[in-house]
Write a protein that holds these residues in place. Sequence first.
Motif, PDB file in Angstrom:
ATOM      1  N   VAL A  15       0.743  -1.429   0.007  1.00  0.00           N
ATOM      2  CA  VAL A  15       0.049  -0.051  -0.112  1.00  0.00           C
ATOM      3  C   VAL A  15       0.728   1.197   0.056  1.00  0.00           C
ATOM      4  CG1 VAL A  15      -1.613   1.297   1.446  1.00  0.00           C
ATOM      5  CG2 VAL A  15      -1.796  -1.060   1.021  1.00  0.00           C
ATOM      6  N   THR A  16       2.128   1.131   0.694  1.00  0.00           N
ATOM      7  CA  THR A  16       2.942   2.380   0.852  1.00  0.00           C
ATOM      8  C   THR A  16       3.529   2.885  -0.589  1.00  0.00           C
ATOM      9  OG1 THR A  16       3.402   1.716   3.092  1.00  0.00           O
ATOM     10  CG2 THR A  16       4.865   3.353   1.890  1.00  0.00           C
ATOM     11  N   TYR A  17       3.979   1.717  -1.401  1.00  0.00           N
ATOM     12  CA  TYR A  17       4.504   1.884  -2.546  1.00  0.00           C
ATOM     13  C   TYR A  17       3.646   2.053  -3.657  1.00  0.00           C
ATOM     14  CZ  TYR A  17       8.769   0.221  -0.319  1.00  0.00           C
ATOM     15  OH  TYR A  17      10.058   0.379   0.464  1.00  0.00           O
ATOM     16  N   LEU A  18       2.391   1.661  -3.324  1.00  0.00           N
ATOM     17  CA  LEU A  18       1.364   1.870  -4.406  1.00  0.00           C
ATOM     18  C   LEU A  18       0.475   3.190  -4.340  1.00  0.00           C
ATOM     19  CD1 LEU A  18       0.000  -1.834  -5.031  1.00  0.00           C
ATOM     20  CD2 LEU A  18       1.086  -0.493  -6.640  1.00  0.00           C
ATOM     21  N   SER A  19       1.039   3.946  -3.248  1.00  0.00           N
ATOM     22  CA  SER A  19       0.066   4.967  -2.972  1.00  0.00           C
ATOM     23  C   SER A  19       0.314   6.010  -3.818  1.00  0.00           C
ATOM     24  CB  SER A  19       0.738   5.637  -1.321  1.00  0.00           C
ATOM     25  OG  SER A  19       2.075   6.086  -1.470  1.00  0.00           O
ATOM     26  N   GLN A  20       1.340   6.148  -4.456  1.00  0.00           N
ATOM     27  CA  GLN A  20       1.575   7.257  -5.551  1.00  0.00           C
ATOM     28  C   GLN A  20       1.181   6.766  -7.072  1.00  0.00           C
ATOM     29  OE1 GLN A  20       2.927  10.705  -4.751  1.00  0.00           O
ATOM     30  NE2 GLN A  20       2.273  10.035  -2.655  1.00  0.00           N
ATOM     31  N   ALA A  21       1.001   5.388  -6.941  1.00  0.00           N
ATOM     32  CA  ALA A  21       0.973   4.938  -8.367  1.00  0.00           C
ATOM     33  C   ALA A  21      -0.459   4.429  -9.073  1.00  0.00           C
ATOM     34  CB  ALA A  21       1.850   3.504  -8.201  1.00  0.00           C
ATOM     35  N   ASN A  22      -1.329   5.324  -8.400  1.00  0.00           N
ATOM     36  CA  ASN A  22      -2.654   5.179  -8.872  1.00  0.00           C
ATOM     37  C   ASN A  22      -3.477   3.873  -9.020  1.00  0.00           C
ATOM     38  OD1 ASN A  22      -4.914   6.538 -10.257  1.00  0.00           O
ATOM     39  ND2 ASN A  22      -3.825   6.741 -12.291  1.00  0.00           N
ATOM     40  N   LEU A  23      -3.287   3.378  -7.660  1.00  0.00           N
ATOM     41  CA  LEU A  23      -3.957   1.788  -7.534  1.00  0.00           C
ATOM     42  C   LEU A  23      -5.355   1.827  -7.890  1.00  0.00           C
ATOM     43  CD1 LEU A  23      -3.528  -1.106  -6.190  1.00  0.00           C
ATOM     44  CD2 LEU A  23      -4.065   0.112  -4.224  1.00  0.00           C
ATOM     45  N   THR A  24      -6.133   0.931  -8.658  1.00  0.00           N
ATOM     46  CA  THR A  24      -7.157   0.933  -9.161  1.00  0.00           C
ATOM     47  C   THR A  24      -8.177   0.510  -7.847  1.00  0.00           C
ATOM     48  OG1 THR A  24      -6.596   0.284 -11.416  1.00  0.00           O
ATOM     49  CG2 THR A  24      -9.093   0.444 -10.799  1.00  0.00           C
ATOM     50  N   GLY A  25      -7.776  -0.471  -7.111  1.00  0.00           N
ATOM     51  CA  GLY A  25      -8.782  -0.728  -6.063  1.00  0.00           C
ATOM     52  C   GLY A  25      -8.288  -2.286  -5.875  1.00  0.00           C
ATOM     53  N   ALA A  26      -9.252  -2.812  -5.085  1.00  0.00           N
ATOM     54  CA  ALA A  26      -9.059  -4.190  -4.246  1.00  0.00           C
ATOM     55  C   ALA A  26     -10.301  -5.120  -4.755  1.00  0.00           C
ATOM     56  CB  ALA A  26      -8.642  -4.212  -3.015  1.00  0.00           C
ATOM     57  N   ILE A  27      -9.946  -6.439  -4.838  1.00  0.00           N
ATOM     58  CA  ILE A  27     -10.917  -7.341  -4.741  1.00  0.00           C
ATOM     59  C   ILE A  27     -10.670  -8.217  -3.483  1.00  0.00           C
ATOM     60  CG2 ILE A  27     -11.751  -9.487  -5.921  1.00  0.00           C
ATOM     61  CD1 ILE A  27     -10.736  -8.459  -8.434  1.00  0.00           C
ATOM     62  N   VAL A  28     -11.989  -8.322  -2.711  1.00  0.00           N
ATOM     63  CA  VAL A  28     -11.654  -9.071  -1.467  1.00  0.00           C
ATOM     64  C   VAL A  28     -12.394 -10.399  -1.764  1.00  0.00           C
ATOM     65  CG1 VAL A  28     -11.872  -8.955   1.031  1.00  0.00           C
ATOM     66  CG2 VAL A  28     -11.714  -7.058  -0.344  1.00  0.00           C
ATOM     67  N   VAL A  29     -11.725 -11.574  -1.379  1.00  0.00           N
ATOM     68  CA  VAL A  29     -12.109 -13.014  -1.389  1.00  0.00           C
ATOM     69  C   VAL A  29     -12.488 -13.487  -0.085  1.00  0.00           C
ATOM     70  CG1 VAL A  29     -11.541 -15.171  -2.351  1.00  0.00           C
ATOM     71  CG2 VAL A  29     -10.733 -13.195  -3.603  1.00  0.00           C
ATOM     72  N   THR A  30     -13.435 -14.087   0.024  1.00  0.00           N
ATOM     73  CA  THR A  30     -13.983 -14.728   1.068  1.00  0.00           C
ATOM     74  C   THR A  30     -14.732 -16.186   0.797  1.00  0.00           C
ATOM     75  OG1 THR A  30     -15.327 -14.490   3.183  1.00  0.00           O
ATOM     76  CG2 THR A  30     -16.436 -13.467   1.141  1.00  0.00           C
ATOM     77  N   THR A  31     -15.077 -17.052   1.816  1.00  0.00           N
ATOM     78  CA  THR A  31     -16.107 -17.739   1.514  1.00  0.00           C
ATOM     79  C   THR A  31     -17.351 -17.494   2.425  1.00  0.00           C
ATOM     80  OG1 THR A  31     -15.473 -19.362   3.695  1.00  0.00           O
ATOM     81  CG2 THR A  31     -14.447 -19.719   1.751  1.00  0.00           C
ATOM     82  N   PRO A  32     -18.565 -18.216   2.242  1.00  0.00           N
ATOM     83  CA  PRO A  32     -19.924 -17.770   2.932  1.00  0.00           C
ATOM     84  C   PRO A  32     -19.869 -17.891   4.411  1.00  0.00           C
ATOM     85  CG  PRO A  32     -20.129 -19.402   1.163  1.00  0.00           C
ATOM     86  CD  PRO A  32     -18.841 -19.307   1.442  1.00  0.00           C
ATOM     87  N   GLN A  33     -18.808 -18.744   4.943  1.00  0.00           N
ATOM     88  CA  GLN A  33     -18.834 -19.022   6.466  1.00  0.00           C
ATOM     89  C   GLN A  33     -18.558 -17.662   7.309  1.00  0.00           C
ATOM     90  OE1 GLN A  33     -15.799 -21.763   6.994  1.00  0.00           O
ATOM     91  NE2 GLN A  33     -16.618 -22.819   8.800  1.00  0.00           N
ATOM     92  N   GLU A  34     -19.180 -17.388   8.314  1.00  0.00           N
ATOM     93  CA  GLU A  34     -19.242 -16.480   9.182  1.00  0.00           C
ATOM     94  C   GLU A  34     -17.559 -16.203   9.783  1.00  0.00           C
ATOM     95  OE1 GLU A  34     -20.891 -14.001   9.745  1.00  0.00           O
ATOM     96  OE2 GLU A  34     -19.744 -12.882  11.215  1.00  0.00           O
ATOM     97  N   VAL A  35     -16.844 -17.247   9.978  1.00  0.00           N
ATOM     98  CA  VAL A  35     -15.384 -17.272  10.508  1.00  0.00           C
ATOM     99  C   VAL A  35     -14.814 -16.393   9.362  1.00  0.00           C
ATOM    100  CG1 VAL A  35     -15.077 -18.696  12.221  1.00  0.00           C
ATOM    101  CG2 VAL A  35     -14.803 -19.402   9.784  1.00  0.00           C
ATOM    102  N   ALA A  36     -14.919 -16.796   8.074  1.00  0.00           N
ATOM    103  CA  ALA A  36     -14.375 -15.893   7.054  1.00  0.00           C
ATOM    104  C   ALA A  36     -14.673 -14.611   7.068  1.00  0.00           C
ATOM    105  CB  ALA A  36     -14.480 -16.894   5.967  1.00  0.00           C
TER     106      ALA A  36
END
Length: 314
Positions: free
Chosen positions: A186-207
Amino acid sequence: MPTEVPEHCPGVESENAGKASACAGCPNQTVCSSGEANQPDPGIQLVKDRLSQVENKILILSGKGGVGKSTVTALLSRSIANVDSEKNVAVLDIDICGPSQPRVLGVQDEQVHQSGSGWSPVFVEDNLSVMSIGFLLGSPDDAVIWRGPKKNGMIRQFLSEVDWGNLDYLLIDTPPGTSDEHLSAVTYLSQANLTGAIVVTTPQEVALLDVRKEIDFCFKVKIKVLGVVENMSTFVCPTCQKSSEIFPASTGGAQKMCEELGVPYLGSLPLDPRIARCCDEGKDFLTVLADSKALKASKDIVAKLLQACKDVAN
Ligand SMILES: Nc1ncnc2c1ncn2[C@@H]1O[C@H](COP(=O)(O)OP(=O)(O)OP(=O)(O)O)[C@@H](O)[C@H]1O
C-alpha cells in the motif's frame, strides 16, 4: 521506527526528532536527528515510474487464509486475458511466505531472467505473464523466513524492477490478513494510481468476520473496494447433481455483508473439484471447466470487474 520506541519519543516528524532527552540511547537517534527518517521512501517514486504503463492495478485480498484468494487471482487473470487477446494481463505474487502462482498457472519449472531493463516475468500465454518469489527459490519446498524489512525490500523490488511492458491489468496476489506485505504494498502503490482491491471470502461466518476487518483496512488506507467475491459458495455433486452448502452462510453470506458495508458484490464461485485439480496440476481453468457453472460465474465476475475498473478510470 525502532521496535523499542522510547516512552516519550517525539516522533520522526517532530522538530525535536533525535534531539529530545527521550531520544538518548535510541537506536534511531542519529537517523532522526539528521532528518533522514522523515524523508519519503525513494522506492515510492520508483514504483510510480515503473507502473506508469500499467493501466489497472488491482490488489487481491482476503481476511482468512485458504479461502481461495490465489485460485481466484489465477482464474480471473486467465479469464480477463481470454476476454480480449489484445489486452495484456499479469499476476504479481507477493505472498512471499507461500507463493503459489507459479504452480497454479502451470509455470513452476520456468525461470525469471534479469536484463538491463529489469526482471522479465514468465509468460503463461501470449498476453498473460506472472512474477513470483516462487521463481527465485532454489526449491519449491524452501521456506522463506524473513522479517518485515526484508519483505518490504522484496516487495519494493517486485513493484519497481519487473519489466512488464505495457499492461492493461496487473493483479497483485497478497498473503491473507493485513500483514507487513500489505502495508509495504500500500505504501509503494500510494502514488502509483492503484485502481482498487478485490476481496475474497467464503460464505462462512468465520471468514466473513475476518473479511470485514480487511474491508475496514481498505477504508482506513483509502483503497477502493472494487468488489467482493464469494468462493466455494455451493458444491454440486458430480454424481447426483445435488447442490449442497459446504460452508453454510449462517449470517447471509457475502452478498448481505456487502449490502451492510456498502461495497459491491461481484458474485460467487462454486466449490468444484476440477478447480482444485487445475490448481494442483497448473492446467488452464478455461479448458478444464468449459461449459461449467464455475466458468460462467467467473465470466460474470470478470464482466463486473472490468466495468468497475472502467468506472474508476472515468
Ligand atoms: N472454488 C474452488 N473449488 C475447489 N477448490 C478450490 C476452490 N477455490 C480454492 N480451492 C482450493 O482450495 C485450496 C486453497 O486455495 P488457495 O490456495 O487459492 O487459497 P488462498 O486463500 O490463496 O490461501 P492462502 O491464504 O494460504 O494463500 C487450494 O487447494 C485450492 O485448489
